[in-house]
Design a protein around this motif. Structure first.
Motif, PDB file in Angstrom:
ATOM      1  N   HIS A  80       7.417 -19.667   0.592  1.00 35.51           N
ATOM      2  CA  HIS A  80       7.662 -21.090   0.836  1.00 35.51           C
ATOM      3  C   HIS A  80       7.037 -21.439   2.178  1.00 35.51           C
ATOM      4  CE1 HIS A  80      10.461 -21.461  -2.479  1.00 35.51           C
ATOM      5  NE2 HIS A  80      11.104 -20.396  -2.041  1.00 35.51           N
ATOM      6  N   GLY A  81       6.218 -22.456   2.209  1.00 36.62           N
ATOM      7  CA  GLY A  81       5.625 -22.903   3.469  1.00 36.62           C
ATOM      8  C   GLY A  81       4.833 -21.797   4.137  1.00 36.62           C
ATOM      9  N   ASP A  82       5.260 -21.422   5.337  1.00 33.77           N
ATOM     10  CA  ASP A  82       4.544 -20.404   6.106  1.00 33.77           C
ATOM     11  C   ASP A  82       5.135 -19.004   5.920  1.00 33.77           C
ATOM     12  OD1 ASP A  82       6.905 -20.783   7.458  1.00 33.77           O
ATOM     13  OD2 ASP A  82       5.985 -21.227   9.393  1.00 33.77           O
ATOM     14  N   ARG A  83       5.898 -18.817   4.853  1.00 33.99           N
ATOM     15  CA  ARG A  83       6.515 -17.518   4.542  1.00 33.99           C
ATOM     16  C   ARG A  83       5.758 -16.834   3.407  1.00 33.99           C
ATOM     17  NH1 ARG A  83       8.865 -17.419   9.043  1.00 33.99           N
ATOM     18  NH2 ARG A  83      10.572 -18.832   9.362  1.00 33.99           N
ATOM     19  N   TRP A  84       5.665 -15.517   3.519  1.00 30.10           N
ATOM     20  CA  TRP A  84       5.037 -14.686   2.497  1.00 30.10           C
ATOM     21  C   TRP A  84       6.049 -13.670   2.014  1.00 30.10           C
ATOM     22  CZ3 TRP A  84      -0.245 -14.378   0.871  1.00 30.10           C
ATOM     23  CH2 TRP A  84      -1.032 -15.417   1.359  1.00 30.10           C
ATOM     24  N   ALA A  85       5.870 -13.165   0.799  1.00 32.22           N
ATOM     25  CA  ALA A  85       6.822 -12.206   0.234  1.00 32.22           C
ATOM     26  C   ALA A  85       6.092 -11.042  -0.421  1.00 32.22           C
ATOM     27  CB  ALA A  85       7.706 -12.894  -0.792  1.00 32.22           C
ATOM     28  N   TYR A  86       6.647  -9.857  -0.215  1.00 31.16           N
ATOM     29  CA  TYR A  86       6.253  -8.667  -0.969  1.00 31.16           C
ATOM     30  C   TYR A  86       7.304  -8.544  -2.056  1.00 31.16           C
ATOM     31  CZ  TYR A  86       5.989  -3.748  -2.264  1.00 31.16           C
ATOM     32  OH  TYR A  86       5.924  -2.582  -2.976  1.00 31.16           O
ATOM     33  N   ARG A  87       6.873  -8.538  -3.334  1.00 26.12           N
ATOM     34  CA  ARG A  87       7.804  -8.483  -4.454  1.00 26.12           C
ATOM     35  C   ARG A  87       7.430  -7.374  -5.413  1.00 26.12           C
ATOM     36  NH1 ARG A  87       7.481 -14.348  -4.338  1.00 26.12           N
ATOM     37  NH2 ARG A  87       9.524 -15.096  -3.731  1.00 26.12           N
ATOM     38  N   VAL A  88       8.455  -6.669  -5.881  1.00 24.05           N
ATOM     39  CA  VAL A  88       8.280  -5.694  -6.953  1.00 24.05           C
ATOM     40  C   VAL A  88       9.252  -6.107  -8.049  1.00 24.05           C
ATOM     41  CG1 VAL A  88       8.321  -3.267  -7.627  1.00 24.05           C
ATOM     42  CG2 VAL A  88       7.707  -3.900  -5.277  1.00 24.05           C
ATOM     43  N   ARG A  89       8.705  -6.421  -9.228  1.00 25.18           N
ATOM     44  CA  ARG A  89       9.529  -6.872 -10.350  1.00 25.18           C
ATOM     45  C   ARG A  89       9.445  -5.960 -11.566  1.00 25.18           C
ATOM     46  NH1 ARG A  89       8.159 -13.342 -10.196  1.00 25.18           N
ATOM     47  NH2 ARG A  89       9.552 -13.829  -8.460  1.00 25.18           N
ATOM     48  N   GLY A  90       8.394  -5.192 -11.685  1.00 25.42           N
ATOM     49  CA  GLY A  90       8.228  -4.333 -12.856  1.00 25.42           C
ATOM     50  C   GLY A  90       9.289  -3.247 -12.911  1.00 25.42           C
ATOM     51  N   LYS A  91       9.959  -3.134 -14.050  1.00 30.71           N
ATOM     52  CA  LYS A  91      11.042  -2.150 -14.203  1.00 30.71           C
ATOM     53  C   LYS A  91      10.552  -0.740 -13.895  1.00 30.71           C
ATOM     54  CE  LYS A  91      12.474  -0.738 -18.226  1.00 30.71           C
ATOM     55  NZ  LYS A  91      13.056  -0.558 -19.546  1.00 30.71           N
ATOM     56  N   THR A 136       0.830  -1.203   0.000  1.00 33.01           N
ATOM     57  CA  THR A 136       0.000   0.000   0.000  1.00 33.01           C
ATOM     58  C   THR A 136       0.866   1.256   0.000  1.00 33.01           C
ATOM     59  OG1 THR A 136      -1.771  -1.165   1.156  1.00 33.01           O
ATOM     60  CG2 THR A 136      -1.788   1.240   1.289  1.00 33.01           C
ATOM     61  N   TYR A 137       1.903   1.263   0.816  1.00 36.99           N
ATOM     62  CA  TYR A 137       2.788   2.431   0.911  1.00 36.99           C
ATOM     63  C   TYR A 137       3.441   2.745  -0.437  1.00 36.99           C
ATOM     64  CZ  TYR A 137       6.320   5.617   2.722  1.00 36.99           C
ATOM     65  OH  TYR A 137       7.107   6.721   2.951  1.00 36.99           O
ATOM     66  N   PHE A 138       3.998   1.716  -1.085  1.00 34.26           N
ATOM     67  CA  PHE A 138       4.695   1.929  -2.349  1.00 34.26           C
ATOM     68  C   PHE A 138       3.744   2.011  -3.541  1.00 34.26           C
ATOM     69  CE2 PHE A 138       8.394   0.152   0.022  1.00 34.26           C
ATOM     70  CZ  PHE A 138       9.240   1.228  -0.154  1.00 34.26           C
ATOM     71  N   GLY A 139       2.553   1.463  -3.412  1.00 30.69           N
ATOM     72  CA  GLY A 139       1.583   1.523  -4.501  1.00 30.69           C
ATOM     73  C   GLY A 139       1.926   0.628  -5.677  1.00 30.69           C
ATOM     74  N   CYS A 140       2.694  -0.427  -5.430  1.00 31.30           N
ATOM     75  CA  CYS A 140       3.064  -1.353  -6.502  1.00 31.30           C
ATOM     76  C   CYS A 140       3.491  -2.675  -5.884  1.00 31.30           C
ATOM     77  CB  CYS A 140       4.194  -0.777  -7.353  1.00 31.30           C
ATOM     78  SG  CYS A 140       5.728  -0.472  -6.459  1.00 31.30           S
TER      79      CYS A 140
END
Length: 185
Positions: free
Chosen positions: A113-124, A102-106
């Motif tokens: 993996h398993g009980d882990r979650w990830a916030y990812r930004v891949r768009g150039k 929400t903060y970054f808007g992207c």
């Protein structure tokens, strides 16, 4: 402590001598969708307002700037350059990852993996217009700052189109090869 019938009576607050409230010491969760720490009393999942300084410190400890280079025969130069900004957390703290999004808007929040979650930004463009300017304005304090600077250089080379040539991919490969390798201090 495991309660046996004897200890339950010993520590019961129903005793006339006890001044403790009946529910004192019990672990309670409020609301049906609470996902916080089950060890804390009266835990609520409240919305968090993130501050830039906090985000910088959090990413210093938990974030990753990564550049992947994959063989891709359909592309003119034969390789695909994949920059990625990631923050991984245990599922109990997935709310923080959503707040970062929400903060970054992207970016996206997905299981890792398993009980882990990830916030990812891949768009150039998201990386160039949201993530890089944030960390320029709010610099990282740890050695991760050098990783960010390498990441930023790769994105600048990509913006110039260097990732579309064999020589440009070689430049990017040299930069990416030195990232996340425990630089000397």
């Amino acid at each position: 402590m495991r309660e046996t019938p004897r200890t339950a009576v010993l520590y019961s607050s129903n005793s006339s001598e006890s001044k403790n409230q009946t529910d004192m010491g019990t672990i309670r969760r409020e609301g049906p969708a609470c996902t916080g720490n089950p060890q804390r009393l009266y835990v609520r999942d409240l919305p968090v307002k993130l501050h830039a300084e906090w985000i910088t410190g959090f990413v210093d400890g938990e974030g990753c700037f990564h550049v992947g280079i994959n063989r891709h025969t359909d592309l003119k130069c034969g390789y695909q350059v994949l920059p990625e900004f990631t923050v991984v957390q245990h599922e109990r703290d997935v709310n923080l990852l959503h707040q970062l999004r929400t903060y970054f808007g992207c970016g996206v929040v997905r299981t890792n993996h398993g009980d882990r979650w990830a916030y990812r930004v891949r768009g150039k463009m998201d990386l160039l217009h949201h993530i890089v300017p944030f960390f320029i304005e709010h610099p990282l304090k740890s050695e991760k700052r050098a990783e960010f600077e390498s990441f930023r250089r790769v994105l600048e080379l990509m913006e110039a189109g260097d990732h579309l040539t064999v020589s440009g991919v070689e430049k990017i490969r040299r930069i990416a090869g030195g990232m996340n390798r425990g630089r000397s201090r």
